[in-house]
Structures are given as C-alpha cells and as structure tokens.
Write a protein that holds these residues in place. Structure first.
Motif, PDB file in Angstrom:
ATOM      1  N   ASN A 122      37.876  83.715  61.088  1.00  0.00           N
ATOM      2  CA  ASN A 122      39.119  83.416  61.885  1.00  0.00           C
ATOM      3  C   ASN A 122      38.990  81.896  62.176  1.00  0.00           C
ATOM      4  OD1 ASN A 122      39.684  86.078  62.048  1.00  0.00           O
ATOM      5  ND2 ASN A 122      38.907  85.816  64.141  1.00  0.00           N
ATOM      6  N   SER A 123      39.100  81.212  62.638  1.00  0.00           N
ATOM      7  CA  SER A 123      39.503  79.443  62.873  1.00  0.00           C
ATOM      8  C   SER A 123      38.674  78.837  64.246  1.00  0.00           C
ATOM      9  CB  SER A 123      40.631  79.873  63.667  1.00  0.00           C
ATOM     10  OG  SER A 123      41.730  78.297  63.093  1.00  0.00           O
ATOM     11  N   THR A 124      38.510  77.399  63.345  1.00  0.00           N
ATOM     12  CA  THR A 124      37.801  76.653  64.507  1.00  0.00           C
ATOM     13  C   THR A 124      37.978  75.436  63.968  1.00  0.00           C
ATOM     14  OG1 THR A 124      35.452  76.330  64.819  1.00  0.00           O
ATOM     15  CG2 THR A 124      36.067  76.541  62.914  1.00  0.00           C
ATOM     16  N   LYS A 125      37.428  74.833  65.870  1.00  0.00           N
ATOM     17  CA  LYS A 125      38.183  73.336  65.141  1.00  0.00           C
ATOM     18  C   LYS A 125      36.959  72.408  65.812  1.00  0.00           C
ATOM     19  CE  LYS A 125      42.855  73.447  68.042  1.00  0.00           C
ATOM     20  NZ  LYS A 125      43.550  72.523  66.833  1.00  0.00           N
ATOM     21  N   ILE A 126      36.210  71.006  64.546  1.00  0.00           N
ATOM     22  CA  ILE A 126      35.328  70.797  64.518  1.00  0.00           C
ATOM     23  C   ILE A 126      35.888  69.076  64.902  1.00  0.00           C
ATOM     24  CG2 ILE A 126      32.937  69.649  63.109  1.00  0.00           C
ATOM     25  CD1 ILE A 126      34.417  72.684  60.893  1.00  0.00           C
ATOM     26  N   ASP A 127      34.276  68.044  65.284  1.00  0.00           N
ATOM     27  CA  ASP A 127      35.472  66.931  65.655  1.00  0.00           C
ATOM     28  C   ASP A 127      34.339  66.214  65.196  1.00  0.00           C
ATOM     29  OD1 ASP A 127      36.878  67.652  67.964  1.00  0.00           O
ATOM     30  OD2 ASP A 127      35.177  67.017  69.589  1.00  0.00           O
ATOM     31  N   PHE A 128      34.907  64.969  64.411  1.00  0.00           N
ATOM     32  CA  PHE A 128      34.485  64.178  63.764  1.00  0.00           C
ATOM     33  C   PHE A 128      34.435  63.184  64.655  1.00  0.00           C
ATOM     34  CE2 PHE A 128      35.026  66.654  60.590  1.00  0.00           C
ATOM     35  CZ  PHE A 128      33.780  67.643  59.584  1.00  0.00           C
ATOM     36  N   PHE A 129      33.802  61.873  63.905  1.00  0.00           N
ATOM     37  CA  PHE A 129      34.073  60.242  65.226  1.00  0.00           C
ATOM     38  C   PHE A 129      34.376  58.879  63.999  1.00  0.00           C
ATOM     39  CE2 PHE A 129      32.250  63.255  67.942  1.00  0.00           C
ATOM     40  CZ  PHE A 129      33.480  62.968  68.768  1.00  0.00           C
ATOM     41  N   TRP A 130      35.225  59.063  63.689  1.00  0.00           N
ATOM     42  CA  TRP A 130      35.407  57.392  63.023  1.00  0.00           C
ATOM     43  C   TRP A 130      35.518  55.915  63.226  1.00  0.00           C
ATOM     44  CZ3 TRP A 130      40.743  56.979  60.312  1.00  0.00           C
ATOM     45  CH2 TRP A 130      40.477  56.195  59.177  1.00  0.00           C
ATOM     46  N   ASP A 131      34.914  55.084  63.039  1.00  0.00           N
ATOM     47  CA  ASP A 131      34.263  53.655  63.697  1.00  0.00           C
ATOM     48  C   ASP A 131      35.095  52.970  62.919  1.00  0.00           C
ATOM     49  OD1 ASP A 131      34.158  51.397  64.655  1.00  0.00           O
ATOM     50  OD2 ASP A 131      31.531  51.461  63.685  1.00  0.00           O
ATOM     51  N   THR A 132      36.298  52.951  63.165  1.00  0.00           N
ATOM     52  CA  THR A 132      37.260  51.516  62.443  1.00  0.00           C
ATOM     53  C   THR A 132      37.067  50.529  62.854  1.00  0.00           C
ATOM     54  OG1 THR A 132      38.850  51.709  65.274  1.00  0.00           O
ATOM     55  CG2 THR A 132      39.185  53.879  63.208  1.00  0.00           C
ATOM     56  N   LYS A 133      36.418  49.683  63.378  1.00  0.00           N
ATOM     57  CA  LYS A 133      36.466  48.106  63.292  1.00  0.00           C
ATOM     58  C   LYS A 133      36.419  48.014  62.460  1.00  0.00           C
ATOM     59  CE  LYS A 133      32.688  45.056  64.386  1.00  0.00           C
ATOM     60  NZ  LYS A 133      31.657  44.476  65.166  1.00  0.00           N
ATOM     61  N   GLU A 134      37.442  46.223  62.109  1.00  0.00           N
ATOM     62  CA  GLU A 134      37.365  45.687  61.025  1.00  0.00           C
ATOM     63  C   GLU A 134      38.549  46.545  59.949  1.00  0.00           C
ATOM     64  OE1 GLU A 134      34.500  43.432  58.806  1.00  0.00           O
ATOM     65  OE2 GLU A 134      34.010  42.986  61.346  1.00  0.00           O
ATOM     66  N   LEU A 135      39.085  47.551  60.404  1.00  0.00           N
ATOM     67  CA  LEU A 135      40.027  48.542  59.483  1.00  0.00           C
ATOM     68  C   LEU A 135      41.904  48.030  59.670  1.00  0.00           C
ATOM     69  CD1 LEU A 135      39.785  50.972  57.915  1.00  0.00           C
ATOM     70  CD2 LEU A 135      41.030  52.527  59.554  1.00  0.00           C
ATOM     71  N   PRO A 136      42.236  47.065  58.241  1.00  0.00           N
ATOM     72  CA  PRO A 136      43.247  47.134  58.224  1.00  0.00           C
ATOM     73  C   PRO A 136      44.856  47.742  58.009  1.00  0.00           C
ATOM     74  CG  PRO A 136      42.580  46.932  55.935  1.00  0.00           C
ATOM     75  CD  PRO A 136      41.392  47.555  57.233  1.00  0.00           C
ATOM     76  N   TYR A 137      45.410  47.217  58.939  1.00  0.00           N
ATOM     77  CA  TYR A 137      46.334  48.076  58.758  1.00  0.00           C
ATOM     78  C   TYR A 137      46.976  48.634  57.281  1.00  0.00           C
ATOM     79  CZ  TYR A 137      48.096  46.745  63.044  1.00  0.00           C
ATOM     80  OH  TYR A 137      48.243  45.886  64.495  1.00  0.00           O
ATOM     81  N   GLY A 138      47.014  50.078  56.912  1.00  0.00           N
ATOM     82  CA  GLY A 138      47.601  50.475  55.392  1.00  0.00           C
ATOM     83  C   GLY A 138      47.884  51.739  55.368  1.00  0.00           C
ATOM     84  N   GLN A 139      47.441  52.912  54.289  1.00  0.00           N
ATOM     85  CA  GLN A 139      47.736  53.813  53.955  1.00  0.00           C
ATOM     86  C   GLN A 139      46.404  54.568  53.413  1.00  0.00           C
ATOM     87  OE1 GLN A 139      50.362  55.632  54.158  1.00  0.00           O
ATOM     88  NE2 GLN A 139      51.636  53.972  55.061  1.00  0.00           N
ATOM     89  N   TYR A 140      46.027  55.083  53.717  1.00  0.00           N
ATOM     90  CA  TYR A 140      44.417  55.803  53.373  1.00  0.00           C
ATOM     91  C   TYR A 140      44.333  57.119  53.074  1.00  0.00           C
ATOM     92  CZ  TYR A 140      43.030  51.543  55.813  1.00  0.00           C
ATOM     93  OH  TYR A 140      42.823  50.431  55.787  1.00  0.00           O
ATOM     94  N   THR A 141      43.326  58.051  52.456  1.00  0.00           N
ATOM     95  CA  THR A 141      43.167  59.352  51.895  1.00  0.00           C
ATOM     96  C   THR A 141      42.333  60.190  53.265  1.00  0.00           C
ATOM     97  OG1 THR A 141      44.747  58.807  50.280  1.00  0.00           O
ATOM     98  CG2 THR A 141      43.217  60.535  50.507  1.00  0.00           C
ATOM     99  N   ILE A 142      42.869  60.471  53.699  1.00  0.00           N
ATOM    100  CA  ILE A 142      41.724  61.248  54.218  1.00  0.00           C
ATOM    101  C   ILE A 142      41.547  62.803  53.989  1.00  0.00           C
ATOM    102  CG2 ILE A 142      40.650  62.037  56.796  1.00  0.00           C
ATOM    103  CD1 ILE A 142      42.471  60.466  58.176  1.00  0.00           C
ATOM    104  N   ARG A 143      40.290  63.027  53.186  1.00  0.00           N
ATOM    105  CA  ARG A 143      39.513  64.122  52.591  1.00  0.00           C
ATOM    106  C   ARG A 143      38.686  65.268  53.324  1.00  0.00           C
ATOM    107  NH1 ARG A 143      38.571  63.030  46.916  1.00  0.00           N
ATOM    108  NH2 ARG A 143      41.081  63.002  46.910  1.00  0.00           N
TER     109      ARG A 143
END
Length: 270
Positions: A122-143
């Motif tokens: 059916n359906s499930t949720k999965i957690d991921f963890f993203w280190d955004t240190k030094e990430l600049p403002y802008g547009q990104y694609t999350i695949r």
C-alpha cells in the motif's frame, strides 16, 4: 470461476464453456478492475457426472512502486534536515524496495541520500537526512528513486531555497503552473493586440464618418477646395479598410463623390 485473496472472494463469474476435448484450450476474458497482485483462481470442472474444483495461482496486472511525494517538515539551512519520501504500491503483497534520493544543482549531482531497504504494501514513509552545510540559495532538483525486482521508478521534485521561503513541489505541478502562466501571458498579449486593433478600427471608422459629413457640408456651402481635400482623406482611409468594411462605406463614399461633382457651376477633377 472465482479469484480469491486468501479467504476473500475478489471476483466471481459463471461461464459455461461447453465440452472440452483432451488437450483442447478455451480462453476466458474478464475485466478485473482495481485488481493488481497475486491471487488464487478457483475453477469448477463438471465431467462424467462428477464435480471437481481446481485452484491455481495467478498474477493480475503489473507491479508498480511509485514515489508519490517528498516533504521537508522543518528546514534549517546549514543543518542536517529530514526529508520524508512517500512510496505507494499497487500490489496486494509486500514488495522489497531499495529507496534512494539524489539532489541535483542544474545537472550536477551534489548529494546522494540512502535509507534502509524496506518491504512495502500500500503506502509507506521513509526518512532521509540531508546535510545542507554550505548549501547556497537557489533551485534544486530532488530525484526520488525506487528500485525493486529489477525495476526502477523515479520522480523529480523541485526544491526552491531562498532567504524567506523554502518549497518542494512535483515537477509536473511546476510545469503545469508554468504552462498556465504562459497561457495567461499569451492571452493577455493577444487581448491587448486585438483590443488595440479594435480601438484603431473604431477610431478610423469614426474618423471616416466625420470626414464624409464634413465633405457633404463643404459641398453644400460650395467650398469645392475643402470638399475635395476631405474627399481625398476619405479615400486614403477607405483604401485601408477590408473588403467587407469597404462595402459598408461604399454607398456613402459614392454619395459624397456625386454630391460634390454635381454642384452647379463647379467643376472638380478627381
């Protein structure tokens, strides 16, 4: 014939196929709406005055695991942030899935996130963890990617990061919004163009009516010179009209022409 999921009957139909000879085959076609998965089919055979029930496992539909959405409950730039991926399955039994998330800036992979393999129904949720240190403002694609049984399903989401706003949306929704915005802009431009043309035509027609009336008055006052000048301007505007519009003004134009020409004791060359 019955199709069962465990002890639950999902589909049943009565079909008399008539007699069957040894090694003879007959095909039965049924529309099985909303059934995807592994089931057991129960068939009743009646031969030589005896009844026999045969059960056989069958597979209905095509197994599909779909990345549905990505959520970022509370984003803080420069910290490790939690991404929540929702996967859905159309199958009636658990499926082992390897989930992945990739982050791109333009076409450059800048982060690849992993989580433990899961078994989904059916359906499930999965957690991921993203280190955004030094990430600049802008547009990104999350695949978002789901790998299962040799298959790969993926979906792109657009992540927008600015000083005052963070948003994640499905690529299709963004494309639809852009199409709607483009359609609105194009419609506004076309409306402005048509409005300008309409106003111009309306002005030209009003100007033409005014010149015609003026030419008639000049002719009545025997001011041949001004009448002829007005007639010349009338012809200049008249020649810019469409054939349909010319027909509307033709009688008035000829009336002015003849009215001026027939003034007694005056001669005008046209």
């Amino acid at each position: 014939m019955e199709i069962n999921e465990g002890q639950v009957v999902k589909f049943s139909a009565a079909r008399d196929l008539g007699g069957l000879s040894p090694d003879e085959q007959k095909t039965v076609r049924e529309k099985l709406s909303n059934l995807n998965g592994d089931y057991s089919a129960k068939i009743v055979l009646d031969y030589d005055g005896q009844e026999r029930i045969v059960e056989k496992g069958i597979t209905v539909g095509v197994k599909t695991i779909t990345p549905e959405k990505i959520e970022i409950p509370s984003f803080k730039l420069g910290e490790i942030n939690r991404l929540v991926l929702t996967l859905t399955s159309n199958w009636n039994t658990p499926t082992d899935v390897e989930p992945k998330v990739q982050v791109y800036s333009s076409n450059t992979l800048i982060a690849e996130l992993a989580a433990n393999n899961i078994s989904i129904i059916n359906s499930t949720k999965i957690d991921f963890f993203w280190d955004t240190k030094e990430l600049p403002y802008g547009q990104y694609t999350i695949r978002a990617i789901a790998l299962y049984e040799g298959e790969r399903k993926e979906k792109d989401f657009y992540f927008s990061l600015s000083e005052n706003r963070v948003s994640v949306e499905e690529s299709g929704a963004r494309s639809r919004r852009r199409m709607i915005s483009s359609a609105i802009i194009i419609s506004a431009i076309l409306l402005a163009v048509f409005s300008a043309r309409f106003i111009k035509k309306k002005f030209m027609k009003a100007r033409l009516e005014s010149l015609i009336n003026g030419a008639v008055r000049y002719a009545e006052y025997r001011d041949v010179k001004k009448a002829a000048e007005a007639y010349t301007r009338i012809r200049q505007i008249y020649d810019t009209l469409s054939e349909q519009e010319k027909k509307k003004f033709y009688d008035k134009l000829m009336k002015v022409y003849n009215f001026i020409r027939n003034q007694k004791n005056k001669k005008i060359e046209f």
